[in-house]
Write an enzyme that holds these catalytic residues in place. Structure first.
Site, PDB file in Angstrom:
ATOM      1  N   LYS A   8      -2.200  26.819 -38.517  1.00  0.00           N
ATOM      2  CA  LYS A   8      -0.903  27.079 -39.132  1.00  0.00           C
ATOM      3  C   LYS A   8      -0.032  27.948 -38.232  1.00  0.00           C
ATOM      4  O   LYS A   8       1.143  27.645 -37.979  1.00  0.00           O
ATOM      5  CB  LYS A   8      -1.115  27.756 -40.492  1.00  0.00           C
ATOM      6  CG  LYS A   8       0.127  27.873 -41.326  1.00  0.00           C
ATOM      7  CD  LYS A   8      -0.180  28.516 -42.681  1.00  0.00           C
ATOM      8  CE  LYS A   8      -1.010  27.586 -43.563  1.00  0.00           C
ATOM      9  NZ  LYS A   8      -1.402  28.231 -44.828  1.00  0.00           N
ATOM     10  N   ARG A  78      -0.544  34.318 -45.423  1.00  0.00           N
ATOM     11  CA  ARG A  78      -1.407  33.130 -45.566  1.00  0.00           C
ATOM     12  C   ARG A  78      -2.493  33.137 -44.504  1.00  0.00           C
ATOM     13  O   ARG A  78      -2.276  33.608 -43.397  1.00  0.00           O
ATOM     14  CB  ARG A  78      -0.605  31.839 -45.330  1.00  0.00           C
ATOM     15  CG  ARG A  78       0.488  31.565 -46.305  1.00  0.00           C
ATOM     16  CD  ARG A  78       1.251  30.341 -45.801  1.00  0.00           C
ATOM     17  NE  ARG A  78       2.588  30.330 -46.343  1.00  0.00           N
ATOM     18  CZ  ARG A  78       3.022  29.401 -47.206  1.00  0.00           C
ATOM     19  NH1 ARG A  78       2.236  28.420 -47.581  1.00  0.00           N
ATOM     20  NH2 ARG A  78       4.239  29.458 -47.673  1.00  0.00           N
ATOM     21  N   GLY A  87      -6.795  24.314 -48.892  1.00  0.00           N
ATOM     22  CA  GLY A  87      -7.092  24.941 -50.172  1.00  0.00           C
ATOM     23  C   GLY A  87      -8.322  25.820 -50.176  1.00  0.00           C
ATOM     24  O   GLY A  87      -8.713  26.350 -51.202  1.00  0.00           O
ATOM     25  N   MET A  89      -8.807  28.600 -48.476  1.00  0.00           N
ATOM     26  CA  MET A  89      -8.628  30.038 -48.333  1.00  0.00           C
ATOM     27  C   MET A  89      -7.385  30.506 -49.075  1.00  0.00           C
ATOM     28  O   MET A  89      -6.732  29.733 -49.764  1.00  0.00           O
ATOM     29  CB  MET A  89      -8.614  30.382 -46.851  1.00  0.00           C
ATOM     30  CG  MET A  89     -10.020  30.187 -46.269  1.00  0.00           C
ATOM     31  SD  MET A  89     -10.011  30.069 -44.514  1.00  0.00           S
ATOM     32  CE  MET A  89      -9.229  31.618 -44.127  1.00  0.00           C
ATOM     33  N   ARG A 322       0.850  20.324 -39.225  1.00  0.00           N
ATOM     34  CA  ARG A 322      -0.503  20.179 -38.679  1.00  0.00           C
ATOM     35  C   ARG A 322      -0.809  18.693 -38.635  1.00  0.00           C
ATOM     36  O   ARG A 322      -0.119  17.886 -39.285  1.00  0.00           O
ATOM     37  CB  ARG A 322      -1.514  20.908 -39.562  1.00  0.00           C
ATOM     38  CG  ARG A 322      -1.500  20.401 -40.987  1.00  0.00           C
ATOM     39  CD  ARG A 322      -2.389  21.212 -41.890  1.00  0.00           C
ATOM     40  NE  ARG A 322      -2.230  20.757 -43.270  1.00  0.00           N
ATOM     41  CZ  ARG A 322      -2.575  21.470 -44.325  1.00  0.00           C
ATOM     42  NH1 ARG A 322      -3.070  22.701 -44.161  1.00  0.00           N
ATOM     43  NH2 ARG A 322      -2.436  20.995 -45.532  1.00  0.00           N
ATOM     44  N   HIS A 444      -5.134  18.430 -54.381  1.00  0.00           N
ATOM     45  CA  HIS A 444      -6.421  18.848 -53.813  1.00  0.00           C
ATOM     46  C   HIS A 444      -7.429  17.704 -53.820  1.00  0.00           C
ATOM     47  O   HIS A 444      -8.076  17.404 -52.814  1.00  0.00           O
ATOM     48  CB  HIS A 444      -6.954  20.045 -54.614  1.00  0.00           C
ATOM     49  CG  HIS A 444      -8.287  20.506 -54.142  1.00  0.00           C
ATOM     50  ND1 HIS A 444      -9.470  20.093 -54.719  1.00  0.00           N
ATOM     51  CD2 HIS A 444      -8.631  21.333 -53.120  1.00  0.00           C
ATOM     52  CE1 HIS A 444     -10.478  20.651 -54.082  1.00  0.00           C
ATOM     53  NE2 HIS A 444      -9.992  21.420 -53.109  1.00  0.00           N
ATOM     54  N   ARG A 616     -39.666  -9.047 -32.660  1.00  0.00           N
ATOM     55  CA  ARG A 616     -40.859  -8.181 -32.698  1.00  0.00           C
ATOM     56  C   ARG A 616     -41.969  -8.884 -33.460  1.00  0.00           C
ATOM     57  O   ARG A 616     -41.762  -9.346 -34.579  1.00  0.00           O
ATOM     58  CB  ARG A 616     -40.526  -6.862 -33.393  1.00  0.00           C
ATOM     59  CG  ARG A 616     -41.680  -5.896 -33.359  1.00  0.00           C
ATOM     60  CD  ARG A 616     -41.305  -4.575 -33.980  1.00  0.00           C
ATOM     61  NE  ARG A 616     -41.205  -4.701 -35.423  1.00  0.00           N
ATOM     62  CZ  ARG A 616     -40.811  -3.706 -36.225  1.00  0.00           C
ATOM     63  NH1 ARG A 616     -40.468  -2.546 -35.700  1.00  0.00           N
ATOM     64  NH2 ARG A 616     -40.745  -3.878 -37.510  1.00  0.00           N
ATOM     65  N   GLU A 752     -42.529   3.835 -29.463  1.00  0.00           N
ATOM     66  CA  GLU A 752     -42.354   4.486 -30.764  1.00  0.00           C
ATOM     67  C   GLU A 752     -43.503   5.423 -31.087  1.00  0.00           C
ATOM     68  O   GLU A 752     -43.604   5.940 -32.194  1.00  0.00           O
ATOM     69  CB  GLU A 752     -42.186   3.435 -31.867  1.00  0.00           C
ATOM     70  CG  GLU A 752     -43.288   2.414 -31.921  1.00  0.00           C
ATOM     71  CD  GLU A 752     -43.031   1.317 -32.968  1.00  0.00           C
ATOM     72  OE1 GLU A 752     -42.290   1.546 -33.924  1.00  0.00           O
ATOM     73  OE2 GLU A 752     -43.613   0.219 -32.811  1.00  0.00           O
ATOM     74  N   SER A 771     -37.944  -0.893 -25.921  1.00  0.00           N
ATOM     75  CA  SER A 771     -36.974  -0.602 -26.967  1.00  0.00           C
ATOM     76  C   SER A 771     -37.492   0.606 -27.735  1.00  0.00           C
ATOM     77  O   SER A 771     -38.601   0.578 -28.276  1.00  0.00           O
ATOM     78  CB  SER A 771     -36.817  -1.807 -27.895  1.00  0.00           C
ATOM     79  OG  SER A 771     -35.866  -1.507 -28.893  1.00  0.00           O
ATOM     80  N   GLY A 773     -38.218   2.866 -30.545  1.00  0.00           N
ATOM     81  CA  GLY A 773     -38.268   2.835 -32.000  1.00  0.00           C
ATOM     82  C   GLY A 773     -38.189   4.272 -32.473  1.00  0.00           C
ATOM     83  O   GLY A 773     -39.196   4.914 -32.731  1.00  0.00           O
ATOM     84  N   ASN A 775     -37.225   5.666 -35.128  1.00  0.00           N
ATOM     85  CA  ASN A 775     -37.667   6.038 -36.479  1.00  0.00           C
ATOM     86  C   ASN A 775     -39.125   6.492 -36.435  1.00  0.00           C
ATOM     87  O   ASN A 775     -39.459   7.605 -36.835  1.00  0.00           O
ATOM     88  CB  ASN A 775     -37.557   4.863 -37.460  1.00  0.00           C
ATOM     89  CG  ASN A 775     -36.127   4.427 -37.680  1.00  0.00           C
ATOM     90  OD1 ASN A 775     -35.198   5.057 -37.195  1.00  0.00           O
ATOM     91  ND2 ASN A 775     -35.960   3.350 -38.413  1.00  0.00           N
ATOM     92  N   ASP A 776     -39.991   5.613 -35.956  1.00  0.00           N
ATOM     93  CA  ASP A 776     -41.402   5.971 -35.900  1.00  0.00           C
ATOM     94  C   ASP A 776     -41.637   7.102 -34.908  1.00  0.00           C
ATOM     95  O   ASP A 776     -42.501   7.951 -35.117  1.00  0.00           O
ATOM     96  CB  ASP A 776     -42.260   4.751 -35.521  1.00  0.00           C
ATOM     97  CG  ASP A 776     -42.669   3.968 -36.765  1.00  0.00           C
ATOM     98  OD1 ASP A 776     -42.131   4.274 -37.838  1.00  0.00           O
ATOM     99  OD2 ASP A 776     -43.529   3.089 -36.655  1.00  0.00           O
ATOM    100  N   CYS A 849     -33.673   0.688 -30.941  1.00  0.00           N
ATOM    101  CA  CYS A 849     -33.447  -0.108 -32.148  1.00  0.00           C
ATOM    102  C   CYS A 849     -33.761   0.683 -33.412  1.00  0.00           C
ATOM    103  O   CYS A 849     -33.887   0.107 -34.477  1.00  0.00           O
ATOM    104  CB  CYS A 849     -34.248  -1.402 -32.093  1.00  0.00           C
ATOM    105  SG  CYS A 849     -36.026  -1.154 -32.087  1.00  0.00           S
ATOM    106  N   TYR A 869     -28.635  -0.430 -23.874  1.00  0.00           N
ATOM    107  CA  TYR A 869     -27.949  -0.822 -25.107  1.00  0.00           C
ATOM    108  C   TYR A 869     -28.507  -0.051 -26.296  1.00  0.00           C
ATOM    109  O   TYR A 869     -29.587   0.528 -26.225  1.00  0.00           O
ATOM    110  CB  TYR A 869     -28.088  -2.332 -25.356  1.00  0.00           C
ATOM    111  CG  TYR A 869     -29.491  -2.782 -25.665  1.00  0.00           C
ATOM    112  CD1 TYR A 869     -29.985  -2.765 -26.974  1.00  0.00           C
ATOM    113  CD2 TYR A 869     -30.344  -3.209 -24.652  1.00  0.00           C
ATOM    114  CE1 TYR A 869     -31.284  -3.160 -27.247  1.00  0.00           C
ATOM    115  CE2 TYR A 869     -31.643  -3.604 -24.924  1.00  0.00           C
ATOM    116  CZ  TYR A 869     -32.113  -3.572 -26.219  1.00  0.00           C
ATOM    117  OH  TYR A 869     -33.389  -3.948 -26.505  1.00  0.00           O
TER     118      TYR A 869
END
Lengths: 896, 896
Positions: A8, A78, A87, A89, A322, A444, A616, A752, A771, A773, A775-776, A849, A869
């Site tokens: 501001k 302000r 909103g 503060m 802003r 708001h 796979r 993985e 590739s 993995g 997640n695992d 992947c 990739y």
């Protein structure tokens, strides 16, 4: 500038410098705020003196004097942090009033009513913000006076009543705070500044920063500005305006104003304001001036602006500007339009686009037919403002705490409020959508919802919300929606329905601005963007979204289909190799046709060439294909207990024993992945044959050569991969011999398991591609079973744990490592494996992947590590295209 | 020399050089064997010519001529690899005989019977080994002739019968091999050499090498030696002798011989031979010469020797010498005695001791009272030779295949055979013990069993084994033991019992030689040796075995005790914090007294100072303390189905729901370890308080200061450890304040997740010590759930998988990574964590408390990585002390 002055303060300073009409003022820096906290909540040395010196200059500029009983200077105080926290503060207006200076205000304006109204507003606001008084008592007293005088609005209260109110308000303030209301205007200023500093660390502000990942150590600036009044009659007013439509991105002034009102009246949404286009008729010169200022501000900031203005007796003052918050759709359109207007470069458009917003654009919307049906069935309830786009359905909930509770438990909820305030944010964060009865498109609720990417219908005056009773009634009907009832809201149209309306996917092909933006991203990015897809229809969507390959095609989903599952179970429970082979022979044609479908789909629409497809081989433990053990156990126990049907019992028992023999304590770490293929090579052999035969058939039929990549899951030791490769090559030789034409394929592995990453140099010698993995890899690196961890402790790790002896919760993890890759741990393994793999086999292709492939922060990391990739779910492909381009831009900036 | 000539060839060469009486001969090198395989099973160029040249020299030395019809040279052709592989490979004796040279032998010896007996033995052996004929037909024919002539043994067959037999044998050989039996003695030699080369890769030899971890690429040498005959009358004989007793280690000639016999008669155990001490009476001069030779050989080789000798008409010939296999007890005694005799250094004694043998020494033996009871109950069956020490009990099994099948399934079996042959080794490998009816202390069964560390009772003539019927009968009674019946054998005494006799632990304190050896090891080793112990009695044993600390005291075992479990369950199922705290308050005194017991026990017996004790806070998922879910499910289903007892059903159902809520898909990776303490800090706080109060109490009572180390399990992120540390420090402060005296402790963590190892630099900043939990680290690094993997696929990975299209099984892993640390993967993480940890915190103490802490190969690795100590089960402490010393010696040699 923004670091020091806050958003501001910087905006005001720049507008002043640009010669725009801004009320004189000064800014106390964020540095001062931080120094204030460091000194144990004491003003740093010299700060107050500097503030007074600045105040003197404002006095000179305005010709008024702070605390003067004839010509008093009034100021607003302000907050203003580096990043906009709408909103969140606190603000104090009309500061500088006391029983003496109010007389000066009467002299200046000739309007006693106005002066005492300003005075009572000041006391009310100061009490709430600075003295921490309960605002309800003031409201009650005000209502009491309105009733007594028969005034239907604040504006109708006569000066005499307001005078009395001022006295009453001062008494309330004194009683609540235990000290007389401060009459010394300098004390007022000092304490207001302190209150703004303190507001940086109130709960709302902290919650907001946590959610938006804004650092907590930035501090807020304090803006002290001379007051201008929008409530001095019908040639006065106040409003907010965006330089473009924040919902659609259209290039038009967009906003609202109220004549004869102060700023907080608009923001709070208590009176429903007029659209900005009406200003053209009501105050045409002001409207024209505002348009010109909007143009100048956009040229200056090279971005859409969100402006606050006040008109005092026909004169326009700019209070703030802003960068404007905007919907996902608007963000894309504004960025693309500005490139075409020559305001910004393509790179800049990419840089300032938010990939997660892109994702929202592609989120499902209501199915139009279902919506029509809902109308026909009379489930339409009311229409409000389309304040934030998207569709949501869920249980109606009437307070933020309950919304938080249910939302965190995974229940989809729509938060319904008369209007929202910063106290509601914690509930909004976990809701699917927001519905308010009052407030406009810049209220708001609307602003926060757009920021969060939540659908919002605001100012829906056709409903009446009863907070206490936890219900809303539809005006003009006897329909009542209670807590827990399902409702649906359409943020694109403002419609509200009873019940759940199913959703459909948006049409990506019609998103021309988005397509343009992504085509620029494609030119910039280095990372390929592939998709995870198991079926031709997923693959088709992936191509539509711009995927350049399939990075993960899971073959086990094909096993789960209804007509195949019995054959798969026969295969698993086979008692002889012959039985097993017979079942596999039945499965082969199914798998082959699956692969044909995918190969035929994965064609580059521009060149007509085939995209790569990574298939796979079977991954999950075989018992996942069998009936559930516990259900069988219950059935067998029941049959035993009742003594009925001994034949059925015998059969079930045999099945129970077979399933029991295959159960595992920790199936995630059990007989799955390549281990299956090594123990039951005939499965791998069947799958390989199906893949290669499919590729040959497609090549023959279409003349296009599918890019086949066969991927082995859960490899931990190079010998596993070596043996599978040997078996596959034998199959390929056979198929080639049978077909009389060679089939080409690449052979690779998932990385993985930590051991695979640690020994990637060994594994790379027998792999054409890796590739990741992730997640695992995240599961094993952290020792987190995702199925167990997320529900039982992981979310607490991220949100914070109760810590005995500490006032605050303790966060263990900054983010959920299944969403954003853990760079220190899992990322270290990815980097190591990439380096070792490339060193041992420079031709190796590297991709990822896991789910992280669609997460922008993770994509940045994968770009840095130098992968070839990322592969993600089709819906996240556009996100990944944009994020990959941003990663390339940010890396090339860092490298400079 | 051994590399090139093999053990046997080198022994013969050295004995020849030392002037000992050795029949002249020559050796074809292992190099030639390898060249033979490389050339596709062709003699390498020049080899045959060199062999012939060597043969000429032997002819000169013996004055005989190969193939000569008057004075023929006969030779033996034997295999001889670098490492002794007793009975694993093939031998041909009496080579050089045909219808003409046999006449020469008659002329030489004047004994037609002898000459034709030698001839028929040659044909029989050559047919089996070289022509791959079925030996049974020869045996049948031999039996036929014995019956026909009324001969009760081979020796009684008259020359005429033997002549006929020779003709018959040649016919059998021709029929079976499809070609005439070779009469050209050079062809005989050539083909015998080839057969020995080929025997390197027969199944028995490969199995043996796999089990004993002998590389497959060493090749075998071929020893061609002129024949001497032990079967030329009662002044002739043959035998084997150890320079010391291979069972006890006593310094005395130990062995057996047979007069008028050839070597294979002793080894095969067909006739029961005489003890070597009888030779003193029967051939006193030979005995004295043998004793002198034994002394010379021991001085030369500085090790106990296993000698083969033949006496031909009163003249002693040494046929072979090699390091003698010995029992664990003997190995220790021989090594220690030899140090004291000045033959070897302490380092050498350490270097040549086998840590896994030490472990056997400490294995349980039969409980004497139980054994006495077995005698009283008439369960004693017979007594044989105490051929290999130790006690075993299990199901009697009568063939090696069945033994393998059951043994691999985890059933304890005792293999019972008339006698064993190399074809039985695969069954012996998995048996708990071996019982044979025939054969002496150097029979195949005895030698192999000692090598494997298996208890063995050999030559038990009190039983008669019926292979086909799968049973044995006890001579002179009607007791029959059938397959599957339980028996017990005592390898220390030779006793055999029906039924299972329970075992007791040996008395380590009385093993004075072992104590001496280990005290030398203690001087040499750098690694500390600690023990894993949960109870004072385990801790006591650990101290007895020489442990210098407790590296892992698991507190959850204390929770499992009968009187505590209900309180623990109350704690887990508590509905309010108050309920939970009440249960914890009840548990506190139990835990405190547990720790007091351990602290009091862990005192250095020499200095009287306290040893360090690492106490790990609770680790397993809480549901492990609750009733089993499936049992509850069955109970509830049954109660529901029968409709009985609705009250019980309601209660059970509530419990079922509670247990269900806590179940996990993969508990190994779920809510356990430090995650528990972070979610339920009150548990950690209780445990910490119990530990610290116990330490204070012991200090007060004994004046000794316990060395307390508190260890946090399953840490993956530094923030976890940081928060636990903060909580612990608060408890310590409280306890100190209450007690008025400070309590000292160290604070550390397990490194058992890949992420902990990868970020060890961060974690080390809040830890005083790391202890590598290599069990879990192996599970997560490989992605192996040990519970599932070992049974379902891991053993197949180690033993070899069926590989379609390949003749041999394919091994994926060289060893079970839960037994011997995987250096490439898990080891890489250990090394990385040690380096990062030390770099970030040079004072950090590093240990390992996984099962690998007691595995010699792993200990070598931990020494190389530079850990401070290993911690293992108390029984393995002596193993670890020795292995740690060996690691230090081998490292300092490598560093030279």
């Amino acid at each position: 500038m923004r670091d020091l002055l806050g958003g501001k303060g910087a905006g005001v300073a720049e507008m002043t410098k640009a010669g725009l009409p801004v009320p004189p003022g000064f800014t106390i820096t964020t540095e001062a705020c931080n120094a204030y906290y460091e000194a144990g909540k004491q003003f740093p040395p010299g700060m107050w003196e500097q503030a007074l010196a600045a105040l003197r200059i404002v006095e000179q500029q305005t010709g008024k004097t702070f605390g003067d009983r004839h010509n008093p200077l009034l100021v607003s105080v302000r907050s203003g942090a580096k990043f906009s926290m709408p909103g969140m503060m606190d603000t104090v207006l009309n500061l500088g009033l006391n029983d003496e200076t109010v007389q000066g205000l009467v002299e200046q304006t000739g309007d006693e009513r106005f002066a005492y109204d300003a005075y009572r507003r000041f006391i009310q606001m100061f009490s709430k913000i600075v003295l921490d008084a309960d605002p309800r008592e003031f409201e009650q007293k005000l209502d009491e006076y309105k009733e007594r005088t028969g005034a239907s609005s604040d504006a109708e209260l006569p000066a005499s009543a307001l005078k009395e109110l001022v006295a009453e308000f001062k008494q309330i303030a004194e009683r609540q705070s235990g000290q007389p209301f401060p009459t010394d205007v300098y004390e007022q200023l000092k304490r207001a500044i302190e209150a703004v500093f303190a507001s940086w660390n109130n709960k709302r502000a902290i919650d907001y920063r946590n959610f938006n990942k804004i650092p907590h150590n930035l501090g807020t600036a304090v803006n002290v500005q001379s007051m201008v009044f929008g409530n001095m009659g019908n040639d006065s007013g106040t409003g907010v305006a965006f330089t473009r439509n924040p919902s659609t991105g259209e290039k038009e002034l967009y906003g609202e104003y109220l004549l004869n009102a102060q700023g907080e009246d608009v923001v709070a949404g208590i009176r429903t304001p007029s659209k900005i286009s009406r200003l053209k008729e009501e105050l045409p010169q002001v409207y024209e001036q505002l348009q010109e200022i909007a143009r100048r501000l956009e040229r200056h900031y090279r971005d859409m602006q969100d402006m606050e203005f006040t008109v005092e007796r026909g004169r326009l003052y700019m209070l703030q500007t802003r960068s404007g918050k905007r919907s996902a759709r608007a963000a894309v359109k504004v960025a693309v339009d500005m490139v075409e207007e020559g305001l910004i470069s393509e790179e800049e458009a990419i840089r300032r686009s938010d990939p997660t917003q892109i994702y929202q654009l592609l989120l499902p919307r209501f199915d139009e037919e279902a919506k029509a049906r809902a109308h026909k069935e009379g489930r339409f309830l009311a229409r409000g403002l389309n304040a934030s786009p998207g569709a949501a359905a869920g249980k109606a909930v009437f307070d933020a705490d309950r919304a938080e509770e249910l939302g965190k438990a995974g229940v989809p909820v729509v938060l319904v409020r008369p209007e929202t305030s910063p106290d509601d944010v914690h509930g909004m964060l976990v809701s699917k959508g927001i519905l308010t009865a009052r407030g406009g498109a810049t209220s708001h609720a609307a602003v926060v919802a757009r920021g969060l990417g939540l659908p919002c219908v605001a100012g829906c005056e056709g409903i009446r919300v009863y907070e206490e009773e936890k219900l809303f009634r539809v005006v003009g009907s006897d329909v009542v929606i209670r807590e827990g009832d399902e409702i649906s809201i359409d943020g694109d149209t403002g419609e509200v329905f009873a019940g759940v309306i199913p959703t459909v996917e948006p049409n990506f092909e019609k998103e021309t601005e988005l397509q343009k933006l992504l085509s620029w991203a494609d030119r910039i990015r280095k990372l390929g963007v592939w998709a995870n897809a198991d079926y031709p229809r997923d693959a088709q969507r992936a191509v539509t979204f711009g995927a350049e390959g399939i990075g993960l095609c899971r073959t086990e989903h094909m096993f789960m289909e209804q007509e195949r599952l019995p054959i798969v179970q026969k295969m698993i429970l086979a008692k002889t190799p012959e039985e097993r082979q017979a079942a596999l022979d039945q499965l082969l044609p199914f798998q082959r046709s699956d692969f044909i479908g995918i190969f035929e789909t994965m064609v580059n629409p521009r060149t007509g060439e085939c995209y790569p497809v990574v298939i796979r081989l079977i991954d999950p433990p075989l018992h996942e294909f069998l009936p559930n053990y516990e259900e069988l156990l219950v059935e067998v126990t029941r049959l035993e207990a009742t003594g009925a049907d001994p034949e059925a019992l015998k059969e079930k028992k045999a099945l129970l024993d077979a399933v029991a023999a295959m159960r595992e304590m920790n199936p995630m770490l059990g007989l799955r992945g390549c281990r299956l293929g090594l123990l039951f090579p005939e499965i791998t052999i069947m799958q390989t044959r199906a893949i290669l035969e499919a590729a040959l058939e497609v090549a023959q039929k279409t003349g296009k050569k599918p890019q086949v990549k066969i991927m082995i899951p859960l490899v931990g030791h190079v010998n596993e991969l070596r043996e599978v490769r040997r078996q596959l090559e034998a199959v390929a030789k056979e198929v080639t011999a049978e077909a009389g034409s060679a089939v080409e394929y690449k052979f690779g592995t998932m990385i993985e398991l930590p051991r695979a990453a640690l020994t990637a140099d060994q594994i790379a010698t027998v792999a054409d591609f890796f590739s990741f993995g992730t997640n695992d890899l995240t599961q094993t690196t952290f020792g987190f079973s995702r199925d167990d961890a997320e529900g039982k402790f992981l979310m607490k790790y991220v949100d914070g744990l109760d810590a005995p002896g500490l006032p605050e919760k303790v966060k263990i993890l900054p983010v959920n490592p299944f969403q954003t890759i853990d760079r220190d741990g899992v990322g270290q393994l990815v980097r190591m494996a990439a380096e070792k793999g490339r060193a041992a086999n420079p031709q190796i292709e590297l991709g990822i992947c896991g789910e992280h492939g669609g997460d922008p922060s993770s994509i940045e990391f994968f770009h840095e590590v130098g992968l070839d990739y990322v592969s993600c779910s089709p819906f996240r492909v556009p996100v990944a295209r944009l994020a990959a381009a941003q990663a390339a831009l940010s890396k090339s900036e860092k490298d400079k």
